[in-house]
Design an enzyme around this catalytic site. Structure first.
Site, PDB file in Angstrom:
ATOM      1  N   SER A 107       6.219   0.359  -5.308  1.00 53.90           N
ATOM      2  CA  SER A 107       5.321  -0.620  -4.592  1.00 53.90           C
ATOM      3  C   SER A 107       4.873  -1.806  -5.590  1.00 53.90           C
ATOM      4  O   SER A 107       4.801  -1.692  -6.791  1.00 53.90           O
ATOM      5  CB  SER A 107       4.009   0.203  -4.132  1.00 53.90           C
ATOM      6  OG  SER A 107       3.030  -0.943  -3.905  1.00 53.90           O
ATOM      7  N   TYR A 114      -4.238   4.497  -6.757  1.00 49.36           N
ATOM      8  CA  TYR A 114      -2.967   4.097  -6.097  1.00 49.36           C
ATOM      9  C   TYR A 114      -2.118   3.420  -7.105  1.00 49.36           C
ATOM     10  O   TYR A 114      -0.693   3.818  -6.983  1.00 49.36           O
ATOM     11  CB  TYR A 114      -3.187   3.682  -4.761  1.00 49.36           C
ATOM     12  CG  TYR A 114      -1.691   3.685  -4.063  1.00 49.36           C
ATOM     13  CD1 TYR A 114      -0.986   4.535  -3.633  1.00 49.36           C
ATOM     14  CD2 TYR A 114      -1.163   2.213  -3.835  1.00 49.36           C
ATOM     15  CE1 TYR A 114       0.329   4.207  -2.915  1.00 49.36           C
ATOM     16  CE2 TYR A 114       0.082   1.791  -3.307  1.00 49.36           C
ATOM     17  CZ  TYR A 114       0.689   3.145  -2.831  1.00 49.36           C
ATOM     18  OH  TYR A 114       2.088   2.866  -2.149  1.00 49.36           O
TER      19      TYR A 114
END
Length: 251
Positions: free
Chosen positions: A144, A157
């Protein structure tokens, strides 16, 4: 075996209910993929996904797999590879967590890290060893852009994805020249079940767009894939933004 364009005939998805993974499976089935294993926690959603892929013409099977049980990964994935060569492994599991809640609940924060990083390290190493033993294949890892630089709004995250990204890049270097190709995919904000209810970020994309980029990356044997591609320049700039200024950005 892969075809002349580098596309797989057989696919193992770790995280079998992932929207991006299923969009990728559908796209590859439309090309030449004929066997798909969907690995994930047993659930109606996993069964439904397999049934959908069967309807598209694939021999789709489900495999009981839990990222949080690394001690089981070698046995579980070993059974899949024992069935025959696997041309591509797509490591697609992960959880977003709830930043505000997880900051106050360390056990929940650890669960994000264990799922996104620790579980991926275990499954990634097991899959890589199996691919290396058979002498060919691709390991595609969904990272990501959040891992490029920790942001106040999602640093738990983001840090887990930063660890995953660094691991996958190093694994790719370790496997270079063995016949195994590792591709790290860095999507931006993807409109999916995982991000439902969140404010949409600029340059938001879709699971189908990520799947299209993955197909192209496989054909080109890309090692690091940004989706959309413009994010590469943006994240390079953000990575080098002075920290006092970075703190003031609406991120």
């Amino acid at each position: 075996m892969k075809d002349a364009f580098g596309l797989p005939q057989s696919l193992l998805v770790l995280g079998g209910t992932s929207d991006i993974a299923l969009a990728t499976a559908r796209r590859l089935i439309a090309r030449r993929t004929r066997t798909v294993w969907l690995a994930g926690r047993p659930s109606p959603a996993l069964d439904k996904a397999a049934e959908e892929l069967r309807g598209l013409g694939a021999d789709a099977r489900t495999v009981a797999f839990d990222a949080l049980e690394p001690e089981s990964h070698e046995a579980v994935l070993g059974k899949v590879f024992a069935e025959g060569d696997v041309d591509m492994v797509l490591l697609a599991f992960g959880i977003l967590g709830d930043q505000a809640h997880d900051e106050r609940a360390p056990v929940s924060a650890v669960r994000v890290a264990q799922t996104n990083y620790t579980g991926a390290v275990s499954a990634g190493l097991v899959a890589a060893a199996a691919l290396q033993t058979q002498g060919h294949g691709s390991l595609v890892v969904l990272s990501s852009v959040a891992g490029e630089r920790a942001r106040r709004s999602n640093f738990i995250y983001g840090s887990s994805k930063a660890g995953l990204d660094a691991f996958a890049q190093g694994l790719g270097d370790a496997l270079y020249g063995t016949g195994v190709h590792v591709m790290v995919v860095r999507p931006g904000f993807v409109r999916s079940r995982m991000t439902a209810g969140l404010d949409e970020a600029p340059l938001a994309t879709t699971p189908e767009a990520v799947a299209t980029a993955i197909e192209l990356g496989l054909r080109r044997r890309t090692e690091t894939l940004w989706v959309p591609g413009r994010l590469r320049l943006i994240m390079t700039a953000l990575r080098h933004t002075p920290r006092p200024l970075f703190r003031r950005l609406p991120l």
